[in-house]
Write an enzyme that holds these catalytic residues in place. Structure first.
Site, short mmCIF file in Angstrom:
data_model
loop_
_atom_site.label_atom_id
_atom_site.label_comp_id
_atom_site.label_asym_id
_atom_site.label_seq_id
_atom_site.Cartn_x
_atom_site.Cartn_y
_atom_site.Cartn_z
N MET A 52 -22.53 21.03 -1.49
CA MET A 52 -23.31 21.69 -2.54
C MET A 52 -23.58 20.78 -3.73
SD MET A 52 -25.03 24.37 -3.29
CE MET A 52 -24.51 25.59 -2.07
N ARG A 53 -22.66 19.87 -4.00
CA ARG A 53 -22.88 18.93 -5.11
C ARG A 53 -24.09 18.04 -4.83
NH1 ARG A 53 -16.77 16.90 -4.72
NH2 ARG A 53 -17.50 17.01 -2.56
N GLY B 291 -16.64 28.23 0.87
CA GLY B 291 -16.32 26.83 1.14
C GLY B 291 -17.32 26.31 2.15
N ASN B 292 -16.94 25.33 2.97
CA ASN B 292 -17.83 24.92 4.05
C ASN B 292 -18.00 26.07 5.03
OD1 ASN B 292 -19.43 22.82 5.28
ND2 ASN B 292 -17.91 22.77 6.91
N ARG C 183 -0.20 29.12 10.15
CA ARG C 183 -1.50 29.77 10.09
C ARG C 183 -2.03 29.91 11.51
NH1 ARG C 183 -7.42 27.37 9.19
NH2 ARG C 183 -8.54 29.30 8.86
N ASN D 95 -0.58 24.22 9.16
CA ASN D 95 -1.93 24.62 9.56
C ASN D 95 -2.41 23.58 10.58
OD1 ASN D 95 -4.62 25.28 9.87
ND2 ASN D 95 -5.09 25.32 7.69
N HIS E 243 -10.51 34.20 7.23
CA HIS E 243 -10.14 33.87 5.83
C HIS E 243 -9.28 34.98 5.22
CE1 HIS E 243 -14.07 31.32 5.58
NE2 HIS E 243 -13.06 30.56 5.98
N GLU F 162 -4.10 29.69 -0.03
CA GLU F 162 -3.74 30.23 1.27
C GLU F 162 -2.34 29.81 1.70
OE1 GLU F 162 -7.41 30.50 4.05
OE2 GLU F 162 -7.87 28.89 2.62
N ARG G 238 -22.85 26.40 9.66
CA ARG G 238 -23.05 27.59 10.49
C ARG G 238 -24.20 28.43 9.95
NH1 ARG G 238 -16.92 29.02 9.71
NH2 ARG G 238 -15.92 27.41 10.98
#
Length: 403
Positions: free
Chosen positions: A288-289, A215-216, A96, A12, A185, A389, A246
């Site tokens: 998020m944490r 995710g992010n 990828r 990737n 994704h 993935e 975003r």
């Protein structure tokens, strides 16, 4: 080469990084994982873990000038564990590739023509496709005799009907500039929808699933009988859900307003919407944490960011419920989806009339395995399904070379 080589190296390649995994498709075992980051900077970093030998993670910091040097460094690390790129057990290298447009609907053996088409798609994937091409060309130079397979993020979404893929703009203009909804994704959505069906004890063709890859970067998909019929990302990964940096869905006139009244350039607006919006734009944090910690301390901006995030998520669940008509499961995946119990609880709250509910005890459990978090009485299963993935890319690449 051995009679039946079974190993696949998954690459990737990002603009300044290379993530990699070596898998043995005979049993799906991971033999090695690693990451090269800060390529081209004064100090680069390589982290390599030889899982096959049970060795400890090895980390090195030294200048790595480009992707060719990065892949050569990766090859050296693998060789040190007896897993080198010259191994006769290596069946293929799977890459990828973020954007495959309409042409690539399945994993594809990489040829000069394939690379040329990926290059033609750079205008709609300027951050990702150039790096993907660099990784491909470097790997080809290292092993020109080995099948190189491209697995496209967009491929799973090419089954969307035109009614979902088309934007309502002038058709000639759209076609001339390849403007349509592609989705991203895809390897994650394909893997998670299939694993969700397995969790329910059914064939993917029998199951309708709403997949929430959080995710992010974040995206949702509506999957009917194993085929994607709608997804939240569009021409680029900017459309759809609120993400780490975003904006997701936004009135296009905001762009004109910022240009005309805010004096912002196209590049400045692009940077604003892609890098300074979403959660980080709303509250200054995209983790998020950390946002949940701030909420617990009474931080109003963090609470607003969380509420906006969940509101958009809930809207997409409802929209895709309507698109599918019948839903068997809603599956949460990726970093936030797999680990943030409060997000899962809030996203489903109030949707009991749609047959959705979360069991508080099951939702609080942390595990690495796919699991149901809905109560037995719920008409629609709510699941947490860790995405993989790299395994999906390796599986698709190996299936192609085996065939």
């Amino acid at each position: 080469m051995t009679a039946n080589p079974t190993r696949v190296l998954v690459l990737n390649s990002g603009s300044s990084s290379v993530k990699y995994q070596l898998l043995d498709m005979a049993d799906g075992a991971r033999l090695a994982v690693g990451l090269v980051e800060r390529i081209g900077e004064e100090t680069s970093r390589l982290a390599h873990t030889p899982l096959a030998t049970g060795g400890d993670k090895r980390e090195k910091e030294a200048p790595i000038a480009d992707h060719e040097a990065a892949l050569k460094a990766v090859a050296q690390e693998l060789a040190a564990d007896g897993l080198g790129l010259d191994s006769p057990e290596l069946a293929a290298i799977g890459h990828r590739v973020v954007h495959g447009g309409q042409k690539f609907t399945a994993p594809t053996v990489i040829t000069d023509e394939v690379v040329a088409e990926i290059e033609r798609l750079i205008p709609v994937a300027p951050l990702h496709n150039p790096a993907n091409i660099t990784g491909i060309r470097t790997a080809q130079a290292l092993r020109p005799d080995l099948p190189q397979i491209a697995v496209f993020d967009t491929a799973f979404h090419t089954t969307m009907p035109e009614s979902a893929a088309r934007y309502a703009i002038d058709v000639e203009t759209a076609d001339a500039h390849r403007i349509r909804r592609y989705g991203f994704h895809g390897t994650s959505h394909a893997y998670v929808s299939r694993e969700t069906a397995k969790l329910l004890g059914k064939d993917p063709s029998e199951v309708n699933v709403i997949v929430l890859h959080l995710g992010n970067g974040a995206s949702a998909s509506a999957v009917r009988g194993g085929r994607c019929v709608d997804t939240s990302m569009g021409l680029t990964p900017l459309e759809g859900l609120v993400m780490g940096t975003r904006s997701g869905d936004i009135d296009p006139a905001v762009i004109f307003h910022l240009a005309r009244n805010g004096g912002m350039s196209v590049d400045e607006i692009d940077s604003l919407l892609n890098k300074k919006s979403g959660l980080i734009g709303l509250c200054g944090d995209n983790d998020m944490r950390e946002i949940r910690r701030r909420i617990d301390e009474g931080d109003e901006r963090a609470a607003l960011a969380f509420d906006v995030y969940v509101h958009r998520l809930k809207k997409y669940i409802g929209a895709y419920y309507a698109v599918l008509g019948k839903v068997d499961a809603v599956a949460f995946t990726a970093g936030v989806g797999e680990n943030a119990a409060p997000v899962r609880e809030a996203a489903v709250a109030g949707l009991e009339e749609l047959g959705l509910a979360v069991d508080a005890g099951l939702n609080a459990v942390r595990a690495d395995e796919p699991r149901l978090i809905s109560p037995e009485y719920a008409r629609v299963a709510v699941a947490v399904v860790p995405t993989d993935e790299e395994l999906e890319i390796a599986t698709q690449a190996y299936a192609l070379v085996s065939a």
